[in-house]
Design an enzyme around this catalytic site. Structure first.
Site, short mmCIF file in Angstrom:
data_model
loop_
_atom_site.label_atom_id
_atom_site.label_comp_id
_atom_site.label_asym_id
_atom_site.label_seq_id
_atom_site.Cartn_x
_atom_site.Cartn_y
_atom_site.Cartn_z
N ASP A 333 0.85 -1.33 -0.13
CA ASP A 333 -0.03 -0.29 -0.66
C ASP A 333 1.13 1.02 0.47
OD1 ASP A 333 -2.88 1.64 0.31
OD2 ASP A 333 -1.87 1.91 1.97
N GLU A 362 1.73 0.11 -4.49
CA GLU A 362 0.35 0.23 -5.45
C GLU A 362 1.26 1.95 -5.00
OE1 GLU A 362 -3.55 3.19 -3.52
OE2 GLU A 362 -1.79 2.46 -2.15
#
Ligand SMILES: [Ca+2]
Ligand SMILES: [Ca+2]
Length: 618
Positions: A333, A362
């Site tokens: 993330d 990400e």
């Protein structure tokens, strides 16, 4: 004083004396167990207990050595450096915490046997098709875990996008057959880890216990079972992990081991979300610090990843989950917000322990270069090799949207997608990028395609046939829609996932004609992709778009697939002579969606707003 008060006073004193004579319990040790035979012999245990730092640590087990014991700012912590050598066998040993006055605290530490089954930790590659699920919103397979008494959020309300809806891991397990049939090969869930936050805890990115699946989703054991069931069915699993921050309700936040476990600011300071500061050669130190050390949100304190205890804590936690459950890939993330040196060292450690594991970051950034900066190799003169193989490819997404919705011109319309892919020389391996059209933080694809089914199919066809690892978001295949304003609107329940639902979209009978048409299209092309390596690993060749028509090929020694994107509002005939380099030797084609055979491919008719996918035949 009355007799009763005297008695009460005596009893109170007795209770206090009794409590004092007891040893304060050990709050926890993490990782709570480990494995014999890990490649890296080093293991750092975090021990939390009242004034535990006053105690001496003793342990004795063949092959296990207590190398050092670290006291830190907070006396309620000890960090133990162990060395678990190759001769250490699986088994249990006691760790004793001893002082002069009290009985010792003891903890039975277990070294487990590693499970080396071949079906575990397979890796996720361009052969796969990923299906992203928000577990709270997909299917409720266990009503008994909908509300857990004692947790900070106990409101279940399916009518509100902000509260929990009751979806869980059992709900996913119950629908694995649906996903398998759709042609999915890999499931990525937004974090299943405990999020004991008082508000919007379904979101999942504010972890409060790194070693515990949120009880509203199930147990650690059920998570492991879920991964095993997936593997039995030929499906893979990606786990979503967050290095950058944790939840404010995390047990560590309530009694920090040291101040610099998290980045401390005089007042609440948010990140600027400006990824450019990480790579900009002209960036100020202050701007870079704000971007990387600012908190992601009020309830998401930013971890100080230059702190070696934090580094060990995170890295070991990820290794623990992969070894425990046999996960195939990790999605990292908010990648640009992390400390770059730590993330590079993390990637080396993880891949040395699990060479087959896949990882991707990400990074929702604004150009090919900004994206490539975070990927491995040093193809664009990055100072640091990140060792990160894949990244979320926002540019391909925007390129496909521009192909669908833009007006064809020198840099717009299908020319955008063409140009994005022409920049692939900046990557070590662009086939490891995750390509997608939406996710839980974005407008849903069907809405972005103007709820136009032709456009919907056209974009899906581009996604499934260009290079990379395609990912779709749950419900795309049944035309779930909405714009992410607010985000909850794109996180609606998959109808049929709840017993009380009046319609069941998991079943063809519960879908309307349009939804079935979309579902069948996705299913047909996903399964073609799944069964044909040419669309997985085949080379890509693209031609300069002309008059709103963009033609590309995927090819290997066995097959050639031709893709024609007609971005125009009218049907068109495409003359194929200029594509001779790829079409030489072929005289026919089969449309892989409709199965219609074209007996001549000199001129091919393509409908307006369509992507035609054909397997060429001799
Ligand atoms: Ca439930
Ligand atoms: Ca950060």
């Amino acid at each position: 004083m009355k007799v009763r008060s005297l008695l009460h006073c005596f009893l109170s004193l007795f209770i206090i004396a009794k409590v004092r004579s007891q040893v304060p319990p050990l709050e926890r040790i993490e990782p709570m167990f480990w494995w014999a035979g890990m490649k890296n012999p080093k293991l750092q245990l975090i021990v939390h207990g009242d004034k535990i730092a006053d105690k001496k640590v003793q342990l004795s087990y063949p092959g296990v050595k207590l190398v050092s014991t670290h006291k830190v700012e907070n006396p309620n912590y000890l960090f133990l450096d162990l060395e678990v050598s190759a001769i250490a066998k699986a088994g249990n040993f006691l760790i004793k915490f001893v002082d002069k006055k009290d009985k010792p605290n003891t903890y039975t530490y277990e070294l487990k046997t590693r499970d080396k089954s071949i079906s575990r930790i397979q890796g996720v590659t361009s052969k796969d098709l990923i299906y992203l699920i928000m577990p709270d919103r997909f299917a409720n397979g266990d009503r008994s875990n909908d509300v857990i008494t004692g947790m900070n959020e106990t409101t279940l309300n399916r009518d509100s996008m902000y509260y929990r809806h009751g979806g869980d891991i059992q709900g996913i397990i119950n629908n694995l057959g649906y996903l398998k049939d759709l042609g999915i090969t890999t499931i990525w869930c937004t974090p299943e880890i405990e999020n004991n936050e008082p508000h919007a805890s379904y979101h999942g990115y504010a972890v409060t216990d790194h070693y515990k699946i949120d009880p509203r989703y199930g147990t650690n054991e059920l998570y492991k079972t879920y991964v095993q069931k997936c593997h039995t069915m030929g499906l893979k699993v990606i786990k979503d992990v967050v290095h950058n921050h944790m939840g404010k309700q995390h047990w560590l936040m309530k009694d920090l081991p040291m101040k610099d476990w998290v980045h401390q600011w005089p007042n609440f300071t948010k990140t600027t979300y400006k990824d450019q500061t990480v790579m900009d050669p002209y960036a100020s130190f202050a701007d870079r610090k704000l971007m990387q050390d600012g908190w992601f949100d009020y309830h998401m304190p930013d971890l100080d990843q230059t702190n070696s205890y934090v580094q060990n804590y995170l890295t070991q936690n990820h290794i623990w989950w992969v070894e425990y459950a046999g996960i195939d890939g990790l999605r990292l993330d908010t990648y640009p917000y992390n400390d770059p040196a730590y993330m590079a060292a993390w990637a080396i450690k993880i891949s040395s322990e699990f060479p087959r594991l896949s990882i991707f970051g990400e990074a929702l950034v604004n150009s090919v270069i900004n994206q490539a900066f975070f990927t491995e190799g040093k193809t664009i003169n990055q100072k640091l090799n990140t060792y990160l193989p894949g990244i979320t490819d926002v540019q391909v997404k925007d390129g496909i949207y521009e192909a669908l919705n833009g007006k064809f011109d020198w840099t717009t319309g299908v020319n955008r997608l063409y140009s994005v892919l022409a920049n692939d020389f900046v990557y070590k391996n662009p086939y490891q990028n995750i390509i997608f059209l939406d996710n839980h933080d974005m407008n849903r694809y069907y809405s972005m395609a103007g709820e136009n089914l032709d456009k919907f199919k056209s974009g899906i066809a581009m996604l499934f046939t260009t290079r990379g690892i395609p990912q779709i978001y749950y419900g795309t295949e049944i035309l779930m829609k909405n714009f992410s304003n607010p985000d909850g609107l794109v996180r609606e329940d998959f109808k049929g996932g709840w017993q009380e639902d009046k319609v069941n979209k998991f079943d063809a009978k519960g879908r309307d004609a349009k939804e079935n048409e979309a579902f069948s299209f996705v299913r047909k092309l996903a399964n073609y992709r799944k069964n044909n390596p040419v669309l997985q690993t085949g080379k890509l060749m693209q031609y300069v778009p002309e008059n709103g028509i963009y033609v590309y090929y995927r090819y290997n020694t066995e097959k050639t697939v031709m893709v024609i994107v007609n971005s125009n509002d009218s049907d068109t005939t495409v003359e194929t002579a200029r594509f001779n380099e790829r079409m030489n030797g072929f005289s026919k084609a089969v449309n892989v969606v409709t199965d219609v055979v074209l007996n001549s491919i000199d001129n091919i008719n393509v409908p307006s707003k369509s992507t035609t996918v054909m397997e060429l035949r001799k």
